[in-house]
Design a protein around this motif. Sequence first.
Motif, PDB file in Angstrom:
ATOM      1  N   ASN A   1      24.820  24.001  67.031  1.00 38.74           N
ATOM      2  CA  ASN A   1      25.214  25.396  66.836  1.00 38.74           C
ATOM      3  C   ASN A   1      25.681  25.604  65.401  1.00 38.74           C
ATOM      4  OD1 ASN A   1      24.760  26.112  69.537  1.00 38.74           O
ATOM      5  ND2 ASN A   1      26.800  25.448  70.114  1.00 38.74           N
ATOM      6  N   GLY A   2      25.271  26.689  64.804  1.00 38.83           N
ATOM      7  CA  GLY A   2      25.711  27.013  63.456  1.00 38.83           C
ATOM      8  C   GLY A   2      27.220  27.180  63.397  1.00 38.83           C
ATOM      9  N   ASP A   3      27.816  26.694  62.330  1.00 38.44           N
ATOM     10  CA  ASP A   3      29.260  26.820  62.112  1.00 38.44           C
ATOM     11  C   ASP A   3      29.474  27.656  60.852  1.00 38.44           C
ATOM     12  OD1 ASP A   3      31.958  26.536  61.446  1.00 38.44           O
ATOM     13  OD2 ASP A   3      32.047  24.465  62.154  1.00 38.44           O
TER      14      ASP A   3
ATOM     15  N   ASN B   1      26.150  32.935  60.936  1.00 34.96           N
ATOM     16  CA  ASN B   1      26.515  33.235  62.310  1.00 34.96           C
ATOM     17  C   ASN B   1      26.238  32.022  63.200  1.00 34.96           C
ATOM     18  OD1 ASN B   1      26.115  34.456  65.143  1.00 34.96           O
ATOM     19  ND2 ASN B   1      26.915  36.172  63.957  1.00 34.96           N
ATOM     20  N   ALA B   2      27.037  31.874  64.253  1.00 31.52           N
ATOM     21  CA  ALA B   2      26.858  30.765  65.192  1.00 31.52           C
ATOM     22  C   ALA B   2      25.601  30.923  66.038  1.00 31.52           C
ATOM     23  CB  ALA B   2      28.090  30.647  66.097  1.00 31.52           C
ATOM     24  N   GLU B   3      24.949  32.071  65.983  1.00 31.53           N
ATOM     25  CA  GLU B   3      23.695  32.261  66.730  1.00 31.53           C
ATOM     26  C   GLU B   3      22.528  31.514  66.089  1.00 31.53           C
ATOM     27  OE1 GLU B   3      23.765  36.611  66.904  1.00 31.53           O
ATOM     28  OE2 GLU B   3      23.962  36.401  69.077  1.00 31.53           O
ATOM     29  N   LEU B   4      22.729  30.964  64.889  1.00 31.37           N
ATOM     30  CA  LEU B   4      21.709  30.116  64.290  1.00 31.37           C
ATOM     31  C   LEU B   4      21.867  28.708  64.854  1.00 31.37           C
ATOM     32  CD1 LEU B   4      21.638  31.331  60.573  1.00 31.37           C
ATOM     33  CD2 LEU B   4      19.976  31.776  62.380  1.00 31.37           C
ATOM     34  N   LYS B   5      20.767  28.128  65.309  1.00 35.52           N
ATOM     35  CA  LYS B   5      20.740  26.800  65.906  1.00 35.52           C
ATOM     36  C   LYS B   5      19.935  25.898  64.983  1.00 35.52           C
ATOM     37  CE  LYS B   5      22.690  28.905  69.331  1.00 35.52           C
ATOM     38  NZ  LYS B   5      24.121  28.881  69.470  1.00 35.52           N
ATOM     39  N   LEU B   6      20.477  24.718  64.643  1.00 31.99           N
ATOM     40  CA  LEU B   6      19.899  23.862  63.619  1.00 31.99           C
ATOM     41  C   LEU B   6      19.432  22.518  64.166  1.00 31.99           C
ATOM     42  CD1 LEU B   6      22.858  24.430  61.153  1.00 31.99           C
ATOM     43  CD2 LEU B   6      20.630  25.539  61.006  1.00 31.99           C
ATOM     44  N   SER B   7      18.305  22.059  63.637  1.00 35.13           N
ATOM     45  CA  SER B   7      17.799  20.704  63.871  1.00 35.13           C
ATOM     46  C   SER B   7      17.251  20.208  62.562  1.00 35.13           C
ATOM     47  CB  SER B   7      16.679  20.704  64.928  1.00 35.13           C
ATOM     48  OG  SER B   7      17.124  21.239  66.139  1.00 35.13           O
TER      49      SER B   7
END
Length: 109
Positions: free
Chosen positions: A23-25, A99-105
């Motif tokens: 989850n984006g921080d 925003n925390a709605e960005l999800k990272l890999s």
Amino acid sequence: MPRVALTVTQLSRAGVAPPAETNGDPVNHHSVQNNGRMLLLVRNASASTPHTVTLRLPGTVDGQTLTPKTVEIPAEESRYIGPFPTGDYGSTLQVDVDNAELKLSAFGI
């Protein structure tokens, strides 16, 4: 607080299972080890709002901070971003999210 470290999943010809997204921080942001052959997958989980990921460039030129690279991720879409040459981005890539709605890999290629 220190940046949240992303784990790099090494891709192979044998295939790998998709990693769990981070989850984006937007407060502490992220970092990831960069060998110049790394990609980010950024997914926007928002149903209606585009969000921005910012990739920081270390160092200065003539005493001026370098302008970071920004990528807008449309609502409900994903973007593969990279690779990141170490001469430009350094051996530790600094990744900021709005925003925390960005999800990272992160993936090594």
